[in-house]
Design a protein around this motif. Sequence first.
Motif, PDB file in Angstrom:
ATOM      1  N   MET A  96      49.707  46.505  34.659  1.00 47.15           N
ATOM      2  CA  MET A  96      49.126  45.580  33.684  1.00 47.15           C
ATOM      3  C   MET A  96      49.090  44.146  34.214  1.00 47.15           C
ATOM      4  N   PHE A  97      50.092  43.762  34.967  1.00 43.89           N
ATOM      5  CA  PHE A  97      50.127  42.416  35.552  1.00 43.89           C
ATOM      6  C   PHE A  97      48.900  42.195  36.445  1.00 43.89           C
ATOM      7  N   CYS A  98      48.681  43.112  37.398  1.00 43.39           N
ATOM      8  CA  CYS A  98      47.540  42.977  38.319  1.00 43.39           C
ATOM      9  C   CYS A  98      46.215  43.148  37.586  1.00 43.39           C
ATOM     10  N   TYR A  99      46.194  44.048  36.625  1.00 39.58           N
ATOM     11  CA  TYR A  99      44.971  44.371  35.891  1.00 39.58           C
ATOM     12  C   TYR A  99      44.489  43.194  35.049  1.00 39.58           C
ATOM     13  N   LEU A 100      45.371  42.618  34.241  1.00 38.86           N
ATOM     14  CA  LEU A 100      44.970  41.506  33.383  1.00 38.86           C
ATOM     15  C   LEU A 100      44.702  40.242  34.191  1.00 38.86           C
ATOM     16  N   LEU A 101      45.526  39.990  35.205  1.00 34.80           N
ATOM     17  CA  LEU A 101      45.298  38.816  36.035  1.00 34.80           C
ATOM     18  C   LEU A 101      43.985  38.955  36.808  1.00 34.80           C
ATOM     19  N   GLY A 102      43.699  40.183  37.258  1.00 35.57           N
ATOM     20  CA  GLY A 102      42.467  40.422  37.997  1.00 35.57           C
ATOM     21  C   GLY A 102      41.230  40.273  37.134  1.00 35.57           C
ATOM     22  N   ILE A 103      41.247  40.861  35.941  1.00 35.38           N
ATOM     23  CA  ILE A 103      40.055  40.819  35.083  1.00 35.38           C
ATOM     24  C   ILE A 103      39.787  39.416  34.550  1.00 35.38           C
ATOM     25  N   SER A 104      40.824  38.565  34.535  1.00 32.79           N
ATOM     26  CA  SER A 104      40.611  37.182  34.106  1.00 32.79           C
ATOM     27  C   SER A 104      39.858  36.374  35.174  1.00 32.79           C
ATOM     28  N   LYS A 105      39.789  36.920  36.408  1.00 36.52           N
ATOM     29  CA  LYS A 105      39.150  36.204  37.514  1.00 36.52           C
ATOM     30  C   LYS A 105      37.829  36.834  37.962  1.00 36.52           C
ATOM     31  N   THR A 106      37.601  38.100  37.614  1.00 43.84           N
ATOM     32  CA  THR A 106      36.384  38.783  38.029  1.00 43.84           C
ATOM     33  C   THR A 106      35.663  39.324  36.808  1.00 43.84           C
ATOM     34  N   THR A 107      34.637  40.157  37.014  1.00 48.73           N
ATOM     35  CA  THR A 107      33.864  40.691  35.894  1.00 48.73           C
ATOM     36  C   THR A 107      34.402  42.066  35.477  1.00 48.73           C
ATOM     37  N   PRO A 108      34.133  42.494  34.234  1.00 46.84           N
ATOM     38  CA  PRO A 108      34.617  43.803  33.785  1.00 46.84           C
ATOM     39  C   PRO A 108      34.087  44.968  34.617  1.00 46.84           C
ATOM     40  N   VAL A 109      32.822  44.900  35.041  1.00 39.05           N
ATOM     41  CA  VAL A 109      32.254  46.008  35.814  1.00 39.05           C
ATOM     42  C   VAL A 109      32.953  46.136  37.173  1.00 39.05           C
ATOM     43  N   SER A 110      33.194  45.015  37.841  1.00 42.15           N
ATOM     44  CA  SER A 110      33.914  45.069  39.121  1.00 42.15           C
ATOM     45  C   SER A 110      35.309  45.635  38.925  1.00 42.15           C
ATOM     46  N   SER A 111      35.966  45.211  37.847  1.00 45.43           N
ATOM     47  CA  SER A 111      37.290  45.747  37.537  1.00 45.43           C
ATOM     48  C   SER A 111      37.241  47.254  37.336  1.00 45.43           C
ATOM     49  N   ALA A 112      36.215  47.741  36.630  1.00 48.39           N
ATOM     50  CA  ALA A 112      36.076  49.170  36.381  1.00 48.39           C
ATOM     51  C   ALA A 112      35.769  49.944  37.660  1.00 48.39           C
ATOM     52  N   ILE A 113      35.035  49.310  38.579  1.00 49.41           N
ATOM     53  CA  ILE A 113      34.733  49.956  39.869  1.00 49.41           C
ATOM     54  C   ILE A 113      36.032  50.265  40.610  1.00 49.41           C
ATOM     55  N   PHE A 114      36.938  49.297  40.662  1.00 46.97           N
ATOM     56  CA  PHE A 114      38.211  49.523  41.366  1.00 46.97           C
ATOM     57  C   PHE A 114      39.101  50.495  40.597  1.00 46.97           C
ATOM     58  N   ASN A 115      38.993  50.492  39.279  1.00 45.68           N
ATOM     59  CA  ASN A 115      39.736  51.440  38.461  1.00 45.68           C
ATOM     60  C   ASN A 115      39.335  52.877  38.803  1.00 45.68           C
ATOM     61  N   SER A 116      38.059  53.066  39.193  1.00 45.44           N
ATOM     62  CA  SER A 116      37.551  54.403  39.516  1.00 45.44           C
ATOM     63  C   SER A 116      38.116  54.959  40.814  1.00 45.44           C
ATOM     64  N   LEU A 117      38.824  54.126  41.575  1.00 44.35           N
ATOM     65  CA  LEU A 117      39.440  54.598  42.817  1.00 44.35           C
ATOM     66  C   LEU A 117      40.737  55.368  42.584  1.00 44.35           C
ATOM     67  N   GLN A 118      41.181  55.460  41.345  1.00 47.15           N
ATOM     68  CA  GLN A 118      42.469  56.109  41.072  1.00 47.15           C
ATOM     69  C   GLN A 118      42.598  57.523  41.638  1.00 47.15           C
ATOM     70  N   PRO A 119      41.559  58.394  41.531  1.00 50.94           N
ATOM     71  CA  PRO A 119      41.706  59.737  42.123  1.00 50.94           C
ATOM     72  C   PRO A 119      41.964  59.707  43.626  1.00 50.94           C
ATOM     73  N   ILE A 120      41.384  58.702  44.310  1.00 49.76           N
ATOM     74  CA  ILE A 120      41.609  58.576  45.747  1.00 49.76           C
ATOM     75  C   ILE A 120      43.072  58.234  46.021  1.00 49.76           C
ATOM     76  N   TRP A 121      43.626  57.275  45.262  1.00 46.28           N
ATOM     77  CA  TRP A 121      45.027  56.900  45.451  1.00 46.28           C
ATOM     78  C   TRP A 121      45.946  58.064  45.121  1.00 46.28           C
ATOM     79  N   VAL A 122      45.620  58.802  44.041  1.00 44.37           N
ATOM     80  CA  VAL A 122      46.442  59.963  43.667  1.00 44.37           C
ATOM     81  C   VAL A 122      46.479  60.956  44.823  1.00 44.37           C
TER      82      VAL A 122
END
Length: 302
Positions: free
Chosen positions: A83-109
């Motif tokens: 949540m720290f990285c997520y909220l701090l990140g979305i306050s500096k970039t756009t929601p779509v860019s944030s969602a793009i990186f969120n979609s990488l979760q299966p790769i990290w898993v």
Amino acid sequence: MKDKKLEANLSLVGSRILAGLNMNALKYLLPVWMGALTGVTVRCTFAAVAFWVTGWFVKEAPITRRQRIGLLCLGAFGMYGFMFCYLLGISKTTPVSSAIFNSLQPIWVFLISVFFLHERATLMKIIGISLGFGGALLCILTQGSNDLAHDALTGNMLCLLSSVFFAIYLILSKKLLEEIGLVTVMKYVFGGAALSGLVISTIFGWDAPLFTDATHGMWHWMPWLILTFILIFPTYLSYWLMPIGLKYLKTTVVAMYGYLILIVTSVVSYIAGQDRFTWEQGVAIGMICLSVYFVEVAERRR
């Protein structure tokens, strides 16, 4: 078991739709009405209180001291880190860019499973991972700062890091849910996250113009309405629904549902004027979708 899997899939659909709306709602609040660090503390503290109250009405088997400490640590580092990285990140970039990186979760898993759980890497999975990282790199290198994203590079890197934290959280909580009740997991995880938030906010200060303006007699109903939505639905209800899916489905499948976040966030962002579509974003989204397809096809074939 089929009924349980249907319930799990429906729970994840609801959870991820709320998570997608959450990105747009947070972008409205941060950082104008509330600082990112304060936002994390408010969300984690509200969720901790809500799940502890819920625990009074839901009877689950008691847990050991070791399990309790493990859950608190998972919350203090895993959930709070996400949540720290997520909220701090979305306050500096756009929601779509944030969602793009969120979609990488299966790769990290998958990568975590390869390095720490000894899962086998195949050619298709390696191709998928390469495509995913290529899409992320394209988004990072081509998005410039503007009126919608005042520090896009830093925000994108933080969102990328948040997806790693969440992948770790998914893997660890999946194992814990096999032996501990859902509400018990949530109340201790958010309890640990709330403790981290309160300590850090006390050290670095509180930043919430929404609250200070209200104390001076100024009532801003829209940000208060959006904050209420964030606390009740994406914070409490979404995290109530997600472990149901996590309990009965594979971790990679749960991570795949992150694409619903990307779809919902993108549609709402373009309608609300929170983002402007670019061909680089389109190519990055396509590459990441293909990457997870390759990883999942390889998984099923194996």
